[in-house]
Design an enzyme around this catalytic site. Structure first.
Site, short mmCIF file in Angstrom:
data_model
loop_
_atom_site.label_atom_id
_atom_site.label_comp_id
_atom_site.label_asym_id
_atom_site.label_seq_id
_atom_site.Cartn_x
_atom_site.Cartn_y
_atom_site.Cartn_z
CG HIS A 1 51.27 -2.97 -21.95
ND1 HIS A 1 50.50 -3.57 -20.99
CD2 HIS A 1 50.88 -1.66 -21.98
CE1 HIS A 1 49.66 -2.69 -20.49
NE2 HIS A 1 49.87 -1.52 -21.06
CE LYS B 1 53.32 3.92 -18.63
NZ LYS B 1 51.87 4.03 -18.50
CG HIS C 1 52.74 -0.65 -25.82
ND1 HIS C 1 53.96 -0.99 -25.32
CD2 HIS C 1 52.23 0.26 -24.97
CE1 HIS C 1 54.19 -0.32 -24.20
NE2 HIS C 1 53.14 0.45 -23.96
CG HIS C 2 53.28 3.88 -26.44
ND1 HIS C 2 52.09 4.51 -26.09
CD2 HIS C 2 53.69 3.21 -25.33
CE1 HIS C 2 51.81 4.23 -24.82
NE2 HIS C 2 52.76 3.44 -24.33
CG ASP D 1 47.10 0.89 -23.43
OD1 ASP D 1 46.53 0.95 -22.33
OD2 ASP D 1 48.28 1.29 -23.61
FE LIG Z 1 52.91 2.09 -22.57
#
Ligand SMILES: [Fe+2]
Length: 356
Positions: free
Chosen positions: A199, A203, A252-253, A281
Site C-alpha cells: 500500500h 513512498k 487507503h487515505h 493501518d
Molecule cells: Fe499510506
C-alpha cells in the site's frame, strides 16, 4: 576504464532449460533423450521416484517427464507430491503412458500433470509439447521475478522507516482478520494480504526530508506526501496480477466524510478493501511507538478510533467490527493467515495464485 555492457553480461548467463526424465525403463529414457537431443536442453534422468525427488531437491529443474506406471511410486502419486510441495509445484509435468484410455488421462491430469501423451511417442509432438510447456514456465519465472522485486522494493521502503519494522506483516494480519469477519472471499483476502505490503510502495518517491520530518509538514510537503498513493498505483499498474490490490494502494487515505485523498471519495464509494486496510493501518500506528508518540494500549487505540469514526473520518461499521474481532481473539496479533505470516508466505501465496 572498460565496463562490460549489461547485454553481453546477461547473454553469458546459462539459460538452458533442464528437463528431468523419470522412467524405470532404460529404453524409454533413451528414446526420450534421443527425441530431445536436437534442442539445447540439459537432460537429467532418474530410474525411480526417490532418485528423482533427490535430484529435484538439489537441482533447478524446469520440466519433468514422468511415466504413468512406475514400480516404487505411480506417476500420479509422484505428480501429486510435486504439486503439493512449495518448492516444486510450479514445475510443469508431462505424463506419458502406453496404457490407452481416457481414465488414465483423467487420473494423470487430476493428479496435477500439466500435459499428457500416449505412446508410441511421436518425436515432433513430444518436442512441440515440451517447448510450449517450457515457454509457460519461463513466463511464470519472469512474473515471479517481477513480483519478487516489487515486494522486495516494498520492504525496502518500509525499512527506510526504522520505527515501523514488521508493520506490513501486522497490517496484513489485522486486515485479513477483519476481512474474514466480513466473510470476504479468498481473492479479497489475498488482495488484503498483498495490500499490507504494497500500500505504501509509492513512498519510494517521497524524499527522506519529508518522510522523516519531525515537525509539521508545509503545504508543499503535504502535497508531495499525498502523492504516494498515486505513485504507488503507477508502480504496480503494469502487473496485471495486482489488479485487485490497486484500489487499496490508491484509496487507503480516503476518509468516510470525503475529506481524505487523493480523490476525496465518500462513504461506500471508497473501495471496501481500502477501508479495511485503513482501519488496520490506523490501529497499528496507534499501538506502535513512533518518534512523535509512545505506543498506546489496545483499549486506548480503540477509543481513539471510535472517536475518529464519530467525527466522520472512518467507516462507522468497520471500527466496531474491528474492536469485536480483536476482542474475540483476545490477541490482536493472532496469526489468521496460514503459516508464519512472513514475506515468503506472501510470495508463496502469489505463486500459487499464478499457478492456477
Ligand atoms: Fe499510506
Amino acid at each position: 576504464m572498460h565496463l562490460p555492457r549489461w547485454g553481453s553480461v546477461l547473454e553469458g548467463l546459462p539459460q538452458v532449460p533442464t528437463v528431468l526424465i523419470v522412467d524405470d525403463l532404460d529404453l524409454n529414457r533413451r528414446l526420450l533423450k534421443a527425441m530431445l537431443k536436437t534442442a539445447p536442453y540439459r537432460l537429467l534422468e532418474a530410474k525411480r521416484a526417490s532418485a528423482a525427488l533427490a535430484m529435484l531437491a538439489r537441482e533447478k529443474v524446469d520440466l519433468v517427464v514422468v511415466d504413468l506406471v512406475m514400480p516404487e511410486m505411480s506417476g500420479p502419486d509422484f505428480c501429486r507430491l510435486l504439486k503439493t510441495d512449495r518448492k516444486t509445484q510450479l514445475i510443469p509435468i508431462l505424463m506419458v503412458t502406453s496404457v490407452q484410455g481416457a481414465e488414465n488421462e483423467i487420473t494423470g491430469i487430476e493428479s496435477g500433470a500439466d500435459d499428457f501423451l500416449i505412446k508410441p511417442l511421436k518425436p515432433n509432438l513430444v518436442r512441440t509439447h515440451i517447448r510450449s510447456m517450457l515457454r509457460n514456465k519461463a513466463l511464470i519465472d519472469s512474473l515471479e521475478e517481477a513480483e519478487t522485486i516489487l515486494f522486495a522494493l516494498a520492504q525496502a521502503v518500509e525499512h527506510r522507516d526504522k520505527y515501523t519494522g514488521m508493520h506490513c506483516e501486522r497490517l496484513a494480519t489485522y486486515s485479513i482478520a477483519l476481512g474474514q469477519a466480513l466473510g470476504l472471499n479468498r481473492q479479497d483476502l489475498l488482495a488484503l494480504y498483498r495490500g499490507g505490503y504494497l500500500h505504501d510502495i509509492g513512498k519510494i518517491s517521497v524524499p527522506d526530508a519529508i518522510l522523516f520530518k519531525r515537525g509539521l509538514l508545509t503545504d508543499q510537503e503535504w502535497q508531495t506526501m499525498r502523492q504516494h498513493t498515486i505513485r504507488g498505483e503507477e508502480i504496480c499498474k503494469p502487473m496485471k496480477t495486482l489488479a485487485s490490490v490497486m484500489p487499496i494502494i490508491r484509496s487507503h487515505h480516503e476518509r468516510w466524510d470525503g475529506t481524505g485523498y487523493p480523490d476525496g471519495l465518500r462513504g461506500e464509494d471508497i473501495p471496501l478493501l481500502a477501508r479495511i486496510l485503513q482501519v488496520a493501518d490506523i490501529y497499528d500506528a496507534l499501538t506502535t511507538a513512533r518518534p512523535y508518540k509512545p505506543a498506546f494500549s489496545h483499549e486506548h487505540a480503540l477509543e481513539i478510533m471510535h472517536e475518529e469514526a464519530g467525527r466522520g473520518w472512518r467507516d462507522p461499521e468497520l471500527v466496531p467490527l474491528f474492536a469485536e474481532v480483536t476482542r474475540k481473539s483476545g490477541d490482536p496479533e493472532m496469526p489468521v493467515w496460514p503459516g508464519e505470516g512472513t514475506m515468503q508466505q506472501s510470495l508463496d501465496n502469489m505463486r500459487r495464485e499464478l499457478a492456477k
